[in-house]
Design an enzyme around this catalytic site. Structure first.
Site, PDB file in Angstrom:
ATOM      1  N   GLU A   1       0.891  -1.163   0.000  1.00  0.00           N
ATOM      2  CA  GLU A   1       0.000   0.000   0.000  1.00  0.00           C
ATOM      3  C   GLU A   1       0.916   1.196   0.000  1.00  0.00           C
ATOM      4  OE1 GLU A   1      -3.153  -0.197  -0.187  1.00  0.00           O
ATOM      5  OE2 GLU A   1      -3.284  -2.351   0.155  1.00  0.00           O
TER       6      GLU A   1
ATOM      7  N   CYS B   1      -2.821   8.687   3.512  1.00  0.00           N
ATOM      8  CA  CYS B   1      -2.545   8.081   2.201  1.00  0.00           C
ATOM      9  C   CYS B   1      -3.711   8.304   1.242  1.00  0.00           C
ATOM     10  CB  CYS B   1      -2.288   6.598   2.368  1.00  0.00           C
ATOM     11  SG  CYS B   1      -3.607   5.752   3.235  1.00  0.00           S
TER      12      CYS B   1
HETATM   13  P1  NAP Z   1       8.448   5.127   4.275  1.00  0.00           P
HETATM   14  O1  NAP Z   1       9.557   6.037   4.535  1.00  0.00           O
HETATM   15  O2  NAP Z   1       8.396   4.451   2.973  1.00  0.00           O
HETATM   16  O3  NAP Z   1       8.489   4.064   5.458  1.00  0.00           O
HETATM   17  C1  NAP Z   1       7.508   3.069   5.570  1.00  0.00           C
HETATM   18  C2  NAP Z   1       8.015   1.948   6.465  1.00  0.00           C
HETATM   19  O4  NAP Z   1       9.106   1.291   5.827  1.00  0.00           O
HETATM   20  C3  NAP Z   1       8.543   2.421   7.805  1.00  0.00           C
HETATM   21  O5  NAP Z   1       8.185   1.491   8.785  1.00  0.00           O
HETATM   22  C4  NAP Z   1      10.034   2.420   7.608  1.00  0.00           C
HETATM   23  O6  NAP Z   1      10.747   2.245   8.793  1.00  0.00           O
HETATM   24  C5  NAP Z   1      10.185   1.207   6.732  1.00  0.00           C
HETATM   25  N1  NAP Z   1      11.424   1.185   5.983  1.00  0.00           N
HETATM   26  C6  NAP Z   1      12.031   2.195   5.339  1.00  0.00           C
HETATM   27  N2  NAP Z   1      13.149   1.738   4.740  1.00  0.00           N
HETATM   28  C7  NAP Z   1      13.244   0.434   5.038  1.00  0.00           C
HETATM   29  C8  NAP Z   1      14.194  -0.588   4.734  1.00  0.00           C
HETATM   30  N3  NAP Z   1      15.259  -0.337   3.980  1.00  0.00           N
HETATM   31  N4  NAP Z   1      13.964  -1.825   5.210  1.00  0.00           N
HETATM   32  C9  NAP Z   1      12.890  -2.099   5.966  1.00  0.00           C
HETATM   33  N5  NAP Z   1      11.985  -1.174   6.282  1.00  0.00           N
HETATM   34  C10 NAP Z   1      12.146   0.071   5.825  1.00  0.00           C
HETATM   35  O7  NAP Z   1       7.041   5.844   4.470  1.00  0.00           O
HETATM   36  P2  NAP Z   1       6.591   6.810   5.648  1.00  0.00           P
HETATM   37  O8  NAP Z   1       7.343   8.089   5.476  1.00  0.00           O
HETATM   38  O9  NAP Z   1       6.640   6.149   6.961  1.00  0.00           O
HETATM   39  O10 NAP Z   1       5.060   7.021   5.302  1.00  0.00           O
HETATM   40  C11 NAP Z   1       4.581   7.976   4.395  1.00  0.00           C
HETATM   41  C12 NAP Z   1       4.186   7.354   3.090  1.00  0.00           C
HETATM   42  O11 NAP Z   1       3.332   6.249   3.297  1.00  0.00           O
HETATM   43  C13 NAP Z   1       3.420   8.297   2.202  1.00  0.00           C
HETATM   44  O12 NAP Z   1       3.975   8.256   0.924  1.00  0.00           O
HETATM   45  C14 NAP Z   1       2.010   7.760   2.216  1.00  0.00           C
HETATM   46  O13 NAP Z   1       1.285   8.023   1.031  1.00  0.00           O
HETATM   47  C15 NAP Z   1       2.204   6.306   2.412  1.00  0.00           C
HETATM   48  N6  NAP Z   1       1.064   5.685   3.063  1.00  0.00           N
HETATM   49  C16 NAP Z   1       0.292   4.809   2.367  1.00  0.00           C
HETATM   50  C17 NAP Z   1      -0.792   4.206   2.975  1.00  0.00           C
HETATM   51  C18 NAP Z   1      -1.665   3.224   2.258  1.00  0.00           C
HETATM   52  O14 NAP Z   1      -2.475   2.558   2.899  1.00  0.00           O
HETATM   53  N7  NAP Z   1      -1.537   3.074   0.988  1.00  0.00           N
HETATM   54  C19 NAP Z   1      -1.093   4.490   4.305  1.00  0.00           C
HETATM   55  C20 NAP Z   1      -0.301   5.372   4.980  1.00  0.00           C
HETATM   56  C21 NAP Z   1       0.775   5.969   4.338  1.00  0.00           C
HETATM   57  P3  NAP Z   1      11.567   3.455   9.457  1.00  0.00           P
HETATM   58  O15 NAP Z   1      10.592   4.480   9.830  1.00  0.00           O
HETATM   59  O16 NAP Z   1      12.220   2.817  10.615  1.00  0.00           O
HETATM   60  O17 NAP Z   1      12.521   3.933   8.405  1.00  0.00           O
END
Ligand code: NAP
Length: 677
Positions: free
Chosen positions: A256, A295
């Protein structure tokens, strides 16, 4: 300073080397630390598989559904603690309704669906039987069983509670243990929620573990029995889903990710209609709830060419009333973004949008923050852009500024609106505010393939509508393309992501034994006491009653017709009935046959059968003429516990004539007491 531990293999592990600092969204001060490079992720994976999985699979869907309900009740009772902590993420009290109450509500829905739509068994039957041979001695049934691995849930920072629970509930109901990895920025809220769940004592050992901070090499322990369910940015999704180990081992990966959701003002929703006000209200809510960090938030606002100015004016007037400040203050309408880093990212993306659109509301260099320091906290004002020429724009359709930012653009007609909607290359949700059913249908045909959810709203539905941005646990959440290509929630559909669907083939007896419901052609048990005298627990699958025969006379048909008022010509007029392609002449009413069937099979005395609650899958297969003789076979097909006192029995009923031809077939539902009165 909060030291946020992980919960690994049954133990809390404090942060240590490699711990990351977490800042308050409001003050910018470091408030917590999380992460430990020495976390033994291999042991966590093994613990989930070897301890949690077997314990969960030993339970039935109903057992797990009851536990989910108890967990949801427990969290409800303690939600104030979650509220109090969650303010630190920048969320206001009304934001908590989405994250905390929404997460708990999702658990309640899965608990209810697990009880109502899944069996009190360990195997889920998917769809109907398929007759594969000519006479029915060899049949097929799709079944779903829990995967024998782990659900690894990687979540975004914006919903530390809902994000976890919306994945945990279907995983748990499926019978699969979870390892939850929240985004570090808000993991202290998820940690509190996990701690409350573990402290409740409701969860079987090994059902839930938590990684606070980095995930280490957890993904390298996975195989085809595991599911990695990711929510976050497209960039991280791409990186994780292309991990060679996941590809080599065909590990399920559900994503997602971000998307460019849109909302369309229908041409009929003119400024003096309730729909226009509704459109403005929804757009405002999506821009300001969670400071736009949703999101599903509306990033692109589309209005008919002639209405763009009216929308800008009405939306700007509403945005101007949005008080920004300390989220703990009840007067605050919009809190802070999660971090100053996120704020800077939004400003960067807004600058990109600014190259194609003009900012018509909100100035990041000039806005008021109440009760907090504007520079130290991650505050931004809502910003509305206007793009007069969306066809030639690029950034507008591919840049997600994950904050209180949206762009309004004009459209000419429905086809143009559809083309603009689809330029997002796949979104979680698009909404259309209209009363026009033809437009709605056109939108579905033109745009549904590119959007996970289409939300139509107007004055008729607005009092109960759940909101453009709210994913409902009953409906699928996810979207094609840019949105990740994944799907979550959707009721029992969401549970299936954590189960294996297997085609099972065999004889009726074999399928009865596997599926826990009697399959026509399987062994019958006859000759015992009348089944209506037997309690729910005494009745066994396949227990069958064959009744005496009864002649259906012309007088019976006449009497029934005049008694009920059903004097349809097929029952009353020989010539007219004969002229009908279905009838050889006057025939008995189908409802007369059902009544006579009941008269043949019921046992009159008070006993364990409490009520007849329904009848399903009824088919009349052959007409019954005057003087035909009918008889009934009644077989216990399925039993489902309902309350502490009684359960539902589904009986397979066939009514046959003097030539043993089936004239009617159906399923009868009764409620039967567990104990004799
Ligand atoms: P993100 O930076 O992509 O991080 C998402 C998750 O991935 C976090 O738990 C992060 O952990 C983890 N992560 C990052 N790099 C990783 C790696 N190399 N290995 C394993 N895990 C890793 O996203 P975010 O900034 O938290 O969230 C914002 C984004 O999420 C927005 O773009 C939004 O649109 C999207 N979103 C989508 C939905 C949906 O249902 N479609 C819902 C909510 C949000 P760390 O924080 O520890 O780096």
């Amino acid at each position: 300073m909060m030291m946020i531990p992980s919960f690994a293999a049954g133990r809390w592990i404090a942060p240590d080397s490699g711990a990351r600092a977490i800042a308050s969204a409001i003050t910018g001060d470091v408030i917590a630390q999380a992460g430990n490079d020495a976390l033994d992720t291999g042991a966590m994976h093994a613990y989930a598989r070897e301890v949690g999985g077997p314990k969960l699979r030993a339970l039935t869907f109903h057992d797990r559904a009851r536990m989910l309900k108890a967990l949801a009740q427990h969290l409800s009772a303690h939600k104030q603690k979650l509220y109090d902590l969650s303010f630190e993420t920048g969320a206001t009290q009304s934001d908590h309704a989405f994250d905390i109450d929404g997460g708990i509500g999702t658990m309640f829905v899965f608990a209810a669906k697990g009880r109502r739509e899944m069996p009190d068994a360990q195997i889920y039957l998917d769809g109907e039987l398929e007759q594969l041979g000519r006479t029915g001695t060899f049949q097929g049934q799709h079944v779903c069983v829990p995967l024998q691995g782990v659900g690894i849930h990687i979540n975004a920072y914006n919903f530390p509670v809902w994000g976890m629970l919306e994945k945990f509930a279907p995983t748990f109901l499926a019978g699969v243990p979870s390892i939850v990895k929240p985004a570090t920025a808000t993991c202290y809220v998820t940690h509190l929620c996990v701690q409350l769940m573990l402290d409740s004592g409701i969860l079987p050992e090994g059902a839930l573990q938590l990684v606070s901070g980095g995930i280490g090499d957890l993904l390298l322990h996975t195989d085809a029995q595991d599911v990695v369910s990711f929510t976050g940015s497209a960039k991280t999704a791409l990186k994780l889903r292309s991990t060679p180990h996941l590809l080599e081992n065909a590990v399920r990966f559900v994503a997602e990710q971000d998307s460019l959701n849109a909302s369309v003002l229908g041409p009929d929703a003119l400024p003096d209609t309730p729909e226009f006000d509704l459109f403005i209200k929804e757009a405002h809510r999506e821009m300001t709830t969670k400071a736009g960090q949703k999101c599903t938030a509306i990033r692109r606002i589309m209005a008919p060419e002639g209405q763009v100015q009216a929308v800008i004016e009405a939306l700007s007037a509403r945005l101007a009333k949005t008080t920004i400040g300390d989220p703990r203050d009840p007067a605050t309408r919009m809190g802070a973004l999660v971090s100053t880093g996120q704020r800077d990212d939004v400003l960067e993306k807004a600058a990109l949008l600014g190259s194609e659109a003009e900012r018509v509301f909100g100035d990041p260099d000039d806005f008021t923050v109440h009760g907090a320091d504007r520079e130290k906290g991650a505050f931004l004002p809502p910003m509305l852009f206007h793009c007069a020429n969306p066809d030639s724009a690029e950034r507008l359709h591919d840049t997600e500024a994950f904050g209180p930012v949206s762009t309004i653009m004009p459209y000419r007609d429905a086809d143009h609106a559809i083309a603009l909607l689809n330029r997002g290359k796949g979104s979680l949700v698009a909404s259309v505010i209209t009363r026009d059913g033809d437009l709605a249908r056109q939108m579905v045909m033109g745009a549904a393939a590119w959007h996970g959810r289409l939300y139509f709203n107007n004055a008729d539905s607005m009092a109960e509508a759940t909101g453009h941005g709210a994913p409902m646990p009953h409906m699928v959440h996810g979207g094609p393309g840019r949105a990740g290509g994944g799907e979550e929630l959707g009721g029992v559909r969401g549970v299936m992501h954590y189960m294996q669907r297997t085609a099972v083939q065999g004889s009726p007896d074999i399928l009865t034994a596997i599926g826990g419901q009697w399959v026509a052609g399987a062994r019958e048990h006859t000759g015992g006491p009348h089944p209506f005298t037997r309690t729910y627990h005494e009745l066994q699958l396949g227990e069958t009653l064959y009744t005496e025969s009864r002649k259906v006379t012309l007088q019976d048909i006449e009497t029934f017709a005049h008694f009920t008022g059903d004097t349809f010509y097929g029952h009353m007029d020989e010539d007219a009935a004969k002229a009908n392609p279905f009838f050889p002449g006057r025939v008995a009413h189908g409802y007369l046959l059902l009544s006579f069937a009941a008269g043949l099979f019921v046992h009159p005395d008070p006993g364990p059968v409490l009520a007849n609650t329904g009848l399903s899958n009824l088919n009349f297969m052959k007409p019954v003429s005057p003087d035909d003789e009918i008889k009934v076979r009644l077989t216990v097909k399925k039993k489902t516990p309902r309350t502490a006192e009684y359960g539902q029995v589904r009986w397979h009923v066939t009514v046959t004539n003097q030539n043993n031809e089936v004239v009617a077939e159906y399923e009868l539902l009764t409620m039967n007491a567990y104990a004799a009165a």
